[in-house]
Design a protein around this motif. Sequence first.
Motif, mmCIF file in Angstrom:
data_model
loop_
_atom_site.group_PDB
_atom_site.id
_atom_site.type_symbol
_atom_site.label_atom_id
_atom_site.label_comp_id
_atom_site.label_asym_id
_atom_site.label_seq_id
_atom_site.Cartn_x
_atom_site.Cartn_y
_atom_site.Cartn_z
ATOM 1 N N GLU A 131 0.828 -1.212 0.000
ATOM 2 C CA GLU A 131 0.000 0.000 0.000
ATOM 3 C C GLU A 131 0.860 1.259 0.000
ATOM 4 N N ILE A 132 1.933 1.252 0.817
ATOM 5 C CA ILE A 132 2.830 2.411 0.885
ATOM 6 C C ILE A 132 3.500 2.636 -0.460
ATOM 7 N N ALA A 133 3.999 1.557 -1.072
ATOM 8 C CA ALA A 133 4.639 1.673 -2.392
ATOM 9 C C ALA A 133 3.649 2.192 -3.428
ATOM 10 N N ALA A 134 2.409 1.744 -3.339
ATOM 11 C CA ALA A 134 1.387 2.156 -4.313
ATOM 12 C C ALA A 134 1.095 3.644 -4.222
ATOM 13 N N VAL A 135 0.905 4.169 -3.009
ATOM 14 C CA VAL A 135 0.529 5.579 -2.889
ATOM 15 C C VAL A 135 1.684 6.502 -3.251
ATOM 16 N N PHE A 136 2.921 6.111 -2.909
ATOM 17 C CA PHE A 136 4.052 6.972 -3.264
ATOM 18 C C PHE A 136 4.349 6.910 -4.764
ATOM 19 N N THR A 137 4.154 5.755 -5.380
ATOM 20 C CA THR A 137 4.296 5.666 -6.833
ATOM 21 C C THR A 137 3.277 6.554 -7.521
ATOM 22 N N ALA A 138 2.054 6.525 -7.033
ATOM 23 C CA ALA A 138 0.985 7.313 -7.637
ATOM 24 C C ALA A 138 1.210 8.812 -7.461
ATOM 25 N N THR A 139 1.564 9.225 -6.244
ATOM 26 C CA THR A 139 1.708 10.655 -5.986
ATOM 27 C C THR A 139 2.897 11.250 -6.723
ATOM 28 N N TYR A 140 3.929 10.420 -6.999
ATOM 29 C CA TYR A 140 5.094 10.923 -7.731
ATOM 30 C C TYR A 140 5.028 10.572 -9.216
ATOM 31 N N THR A 141 3.788 10.335 -9.685
ATOM 32 C CA THR A 141 3.523 10.227 -11.124
ATOM 33 C C THR A 141 2.309 11.092 -11.438
ATOM 34 N N GLY A 142 2.416 12.377 -11.166
ATOM 35 C CA GLY A 142 1.319 13.279 -11.484
ATOM 36 C C GLY A 142 0.873 14.177 -10.358
ATOM 37 N N GLY A 143 1.340 13.939 -9.137
ATOM 38 C CA GLY A 143 0.991 14.838 -8.046
ATOM 39 C C GLY A 143 0.099 14.220 -6.986
ATOM 40 N N SER A 144 -0.162 15.005 -5.945
ATOM 41 C CA SER A 144 -0.849 14.509 -4.745
ATOM 42 C C SER A 144 -2.298 14.114 -4.970
ATOM 43 N N LEU A 145 -2.886 14.564 -6.066
ATOM 44 C CA LEU A 145 -4.263 14.156 -6.367
ATOM 45 C C LEU A 145 -4.354 12.635 -6.461
ATOM 46 N N ASN A 146 -3.304 12.018 -6.978
ATOM 47 C CA ASN A 146 -3.288 10.567 -7.125
ATOM 48 C C ASN A 146 -3.127 9.847 -5.794
ATOM 49 N N PHE A 147 -2.500 10.508 -4.826
ATOM 50 C CA PHE A 147 -2.277 9.891 -3.514
ATOM 51 C C PHE A 147 -3.605 9.441 -2.909
ATOM 52 N N VAL A 148 -4.551 10.372 -2.876
ATOM 53 C CA VAL A 148 -5.845 10.090 -2.254
ATOM 54 C C VAL A 148 -6.598 9.012 -3.022
ATOM 55 N N ALA A 149 -6.573 9.113 -4.361
ATOM 56 C CA ALA A 149 -7.311 8.149 -5.181
ATOM 57 C C ALA A 149 -6.798 6.727 -4.986
ATOM 58 N N VAL A 150 -5.467 6.551 -4.998
ATOM 59 C CA VAL A 150 -4.896 5.206 -4.862
ATOM 60 C C VAL A 150 -5.001 4.706 -3.429
ATOM 61 N N ALA A 151 -4.863 5.595 -2.454
ATOM 62 C CA ALA A 151 -5.027 5.185 -1.054
ATOM 63 C C ALA A 151 -6.410 4.579 -0.835
ATOM 64 N N GLU A 152 -7.409 5.194 -1.449
ATOM 65 C CA GLU A 152 -8.774 4.664 -1.349
ATOM 66 C C GLU A 152 -8.908 3.352 -2.116
ATOM 67 N N ALA A 153 -8.280 3.282 -3.289
ATOM 68 C CA ALA A 153 -8.398 2.092 -4.135
ATOM 69 C C ALA A 153 -7.783 0.853 -3.490
ATOM 70 N N VAL A 154 -6.678 1.041 -2.746
ATOM 71 C CA VAL A 154 -5.999 -0.116 -2.136
ATOM 72 C C VAL A 154 -6.324 -0.246 -0.651
ATOM 73 N N SER A 155 -7.294 0.547 -0.178
ATOM 74 C CA SER A 155 -7.729 0.516 1.225
ATOM 75 C C SER A 155 -6.586 0.789 2.199
ATOM 76 N N PHE A 156 -5.783 1.787 1.886
ATOM 77 C CA PHE A 156 -4.722 2.223 2.792
ATOM 78 C C PHE A 156 -5.348 3.240 3.736
ATOM 79 N N ASP A 157 -5.910 2.751 4.851
ATOM 80 C CA ASP A 157 -6.710 3.610 5.718
ATOM 81 C C ASP A 157 -6.212 3.662 7.161
ATOM 82 N N ASP A 158 -4.975 3.204 7.414
ATOM 83 C CA ASP A 158 -4.389 3.338 8.743
ATOM 84 C C ASP A 158 -4.108 4.821 8.980
ATOM 85 N N SER A 159 -4.828 5.454 9.897
ATOM 86 C CA SER A 159 -4.783 6.908 10.040
ATOM 87 C C SER A 159 -3.384 7.430 10.372
ATOM 88 N N SER A 160 -2.646 6.740 11.245
ATOM 89 C CA SER A 160 -1.319 7.226 11.632
ATOM 90 C C SER A 160 -0.340 7.126 10.464
#
Length: 389
Positions: A131-160
Amino acid sequence: MPIQGAAGFAVLIAADDIFGLLAALLAICAVAAGLERTRWGQRLSGAGIILLTALVAAQFGVLPRSAPLYGSIWTYMVPLAIALFLLKADLVKVVSEGGRVLIAFLIGMAGTVFGAWLATRLVDLGPTEAEIAAVFTATYTGGSLNFVAVAEAVSFDDSSQLSAALAIDNIFGVGFIILLNLAAGWSVLQARYGWRMDAVVRGTPTAGGETEPAISLFGLMTALALAAGAVAVSTLVANALGIPDYRLLVITVLVTGLATLGRKFLAGLRGEDILAMMAMYLFFAIIGAGADIGEMLSAAPGMFVMVGCIFVSHLIFMLVAGRLLKLNYAELVTASLACIAGPPIAAAIAILFKWRNLVAPGILTGILGYVLGNFAGIGLFSLLGGNAP
């Protein structure tokens, strides 16, 4: 009770003090514009000085980390500035240079994906590694808009972990922007990657060596009216098509078309680039103020390794490809920022360095990253054995 800002300091300027906050941001921009004329200031660039100053001011409680004014600058001034600077976009150059920026962007994207994968081989990021690799790959391929979208898609929901990852994305992103600001002024980079720079920076020449017309109130007001009208129409079109997040794409298409059809009339305008740069200086000030160093330092060490691997791999891929394909430093910087930070940042840097023909390619490739980044992030998540929700 005073509001506490970053590092535990009471915030000196309240978030709802619009004019006090605007005065502080403008003062930072004015000082940066003055320092940029010095030898060391030219090396750091005005944008770099603004980012560092605003970041320090926010950490020590001079500026708030968030404020309604910041949202207004992002929502209204950024698209207006982009429209202003595109009023003289050379469509032929936009297309020719845009193809090279796209090539550089795709290579940088490959570097991002490889860096994220490499990090998973070097350190153990625990059960949420994919999940961590997915969100950082996404955010550094187009910007932070992708971070939120992929975090939701892969259920990366650990708040801390999510909070720490967002903080790292924020502060490291600012650091990367500062780094590329510096790099764009390095003589070594300019010498080794200086191919075809005349096409990138070339403006509209005056015929027969005539003196350029002076900046006039009529010209400035006309440019503002055209830019504001283009943003208004683009907003209506984007909303009507159900793609409000892609307003910058519509602005780019509309204004470059307008600039091509009305090139003779628009060639007489002067000063629109100064108005655009003023807005972009404010934009960099709010980017710096929004970075939270304290939150970032509380993150797991493995996340630092992840981001470090991504950035190093991304830059190596870009520099090697630049030499092999003869991509100039302006194309590489624009494509790199479109990939790592997103289209608004790529456009802002192109505006500040007066790379007129790279503003539209920076926006277009960055918007492409909104799509490709999600696929890249989710694809790496699957490759690493992540469990889909």
